[in-house]
Scaffold this motif. Structure first.
Motif, PDB file in Angstrom:
ATOM      1  N   SER A  51       0.817  -1.165  -0.192  1.00  0.00           N
ATOM      2  CA  SER A  51       0.172   0.043   0.003  1.00  0.00           C
ATOM      3  C   SER A  51       0.807   1.291  -0.121  1.00  0.00           C
ATOM      4  O   SER A  51       2.189   1.142   0.049  1.00  0.00           O
ATOM      5  CB  SER A  51      -0.889  -0.054   1.172  1.00  0.00           C
ATOM      6  N   MET A  52       0.193   2.408  -0.237  1.00  0.00           N
ATOM      7  CA  MET A  52       0.658   3.793  -0.066  1.00  0.00           C
ATOM      8  C   MET A  52      -0.012   4.502   1.098  1.00  0.00           C
ATOM      9  O   MET A  52      -1.475   4.356   0.929  1.00  0.00           O
ATOM     10  CB  MET A  52       0.972   4.555  -1.223  1.00  0.00           C
ATOM     11  N   SER A  53       0.415   5.041   2.016  1.00  0.00           N
ATOM     12  CA  SER A  53      -0.464   5.579   3.052  1.00  0.00           C
ATOM     13  C   SER A  53      -1.344   6.871   2.736  1.00  0.00           C
ATOM     14  O   SER A  53      -2.466   6.901   3.277  1.00  0.00           O
ATOM     15  CB  SER A  53       0.514   6.031   4.023  1.00  0.00           C
ATOM     16  N   SER A  54      -0.981   7.137   1.453  1.00  0.00           N
ATOM     17  CA  SER A  54      -2.187   8.368   0.834  1.00  0.00           C
ATOM     18  C   SER A  54      -2.913   7.716  -0.248  1.00  0.00           C
ATOM     19  O   SER A  54      -3.779   8.586  -0.737  1.00  0.00           O
ATOM     20  CB  SER A  54      -1.156   9.519   0.381  1.00  0.00           C
ATOM     21  N   CYS A  55      -3.045   6.420  -0.485  1.00  0.00           N
ATOM     22  CA  CYS A  55      -3.773   5.808  -1.445  1.00  0.00           C
ATOM     23  C   CYS A  55      -5.159   5.681  -1.058  1.00  0.00           C
ATOM     24  O   CYS A  55      -5.238   4.777  -0.009  1.00  0.00           O
ATOM     25  CB  CYS A  55      -3.171   4.764  -2.028  1.00  0.00           C
ATOM     26  N   THR A 113      -8.060  -2.366   2.314  1.00  0.00           N
ATOM     27  CA  THR A 113      -7.784  -2.844   3.785  1.00  0.00           C
ATOM     28  C   THR A 113      -9.146  -2.811   4.595  1.00  0.00           C
ATOM     29  O   THR A 113      -9.421  -3.525   5.286  1.00  0.00           O
ATOM     30  CB  THR A 113      -6.666  -1.922   4.375  1.00  0.00           C
ATOM     31  N   CYS A 163      -5.995   1.833  -1.507  1.00  0.00           N
ATOM     32  CA  CYS A 163      -5.460   1.123  -0.635  1.00  0.00           C
ATOM     33  C   CYS A 163      -6.368   1.069   0.876  1.00  0.00           C
ATOM     34  O   CYS A 163      -6.681  -0.098   1.290  1.00  0.00           O
ATOM     35  CB  CYS A 163      -3.904   1.545  -0.295  1.00  0.00           C
ATOM     36  N   HIS A 164      -6.517   2.134   1.222  1.00  0.00           N
ATOM     37  CA  HIS A 164      -7.461   2.164   2.406  1.00  0.00           C
ATOM     38  C   HIS A 164      -8.779   1.420   2.132  1.00  0.00           C
ATOM     39  O   HIS A 164      -9.301   0.780   3.187  1.00  0.00           O
ATOM     40  CB  HIS A 164      -7.613   3.476   2.899  1.00  0.00           C
ATOM     41  N   GLU A 203       3.244  -0.440   3.979  1.00  0.00           N
ATOM     42  CA  GLU A 203       3.312   0.967   3.498  1.00  0.00           C
ATOM     43  C   GLU A 203       4.405   1.226   2.652  1.00  0.00           C
ATOM     44  O   GLU A 203       5.648   1.463   3.349  1.00  0.00           O
ATOM     45  CB  GLU A 203       2.991   2.012   4.544  1.00  0.00           C
ATOM     46  N   ASP A 209       5.290   3.631   1.126  1.00  0.00           N
ATOM     47  CA  ASP A 209       6.211   5.307   1.172  1.00  0.00           C
ATOM     48  C   ASP A 209       6.718   5.228   2.546  1.00  0.00           C
ATOM     49  O   ASP A 209       7.482   6.253   2.788  1.00  0.00           O
ATOM     50  CB  ASP A 209       5.293   6.169   0.855  1.00  0.00           C
ATOM     51  N   GLU A 210       6.565   4.161   3.428  1.00  0.00           N
ATOM     52  CA  GLU A 210       7.244   4.516   4.793  1.00  0.00           C
ATOM     53  C   GLU A 210       7.962   3.277   4.974  1.00  0.00           C
ATOM     54  O   GLU A 210       8.767   3.421   6.129  1.00  0.00           O
ATOM     55  CB  GLU A 210       6.075   4.208   5.708  1.00  0.00           C
TER      56      GLU A 210
END
Length: 103
Positions: free
Chosen positions: A17-21, A28, A24-25, A42, A44-45
């Motif tokens: 995932s990407m935390s800003s997507c 999930t 993705c949320h 994540e 991006d993290e």
């Protein structure tokens, strides 16, 4: 690619995932609402997130590569595939077979 494969095989359900997507949320949250406790990576993290993103893009044949959902160590796909499985009634049996659901 080895890192993606290793992470995907360590748990019943893994979402890259990407935390800003927002998609993705969405994926999930769908899985959590079904009673699954997915492992969410994540990208991006993660310090090696860019490398994993490129590997997933090659594997999926699309960019952006997230969300990328693995169930039972096998690539299921992105949001559209997960939603198709859910609407057709095939997602829950797949999750049960992977040991992600007990009911």
């Amino acid at each position: 690619m080895d890192r993606v494969t290793r992470l995907a095989s360590q748990r019943a359900v893994v979402i890259f995932s990407m935390s800003s997507c927002c998609m993705c949320h969405t994926v999930t949250q769908l899985l959590r609402d079904l009673g699954v406790n997915p492992t969410v990576v994540e990208l991006d993290e993660d310090p090696r997130g860019k490398e994993m993103d490129k590997a997933l893009a090659r594997l999926l044949g699309r960019n952006p590569a997230v969300p990328a959902v693995f169930i039972g160590g096998r690539l299921v796909g992105s949001t559209d595939k997960v939603m198709s499985l859910h609407l057709s009634g095939n997602l829950i049996p797949l999750l049960r077979n992977a040991g992600a659901l007990w009911v």
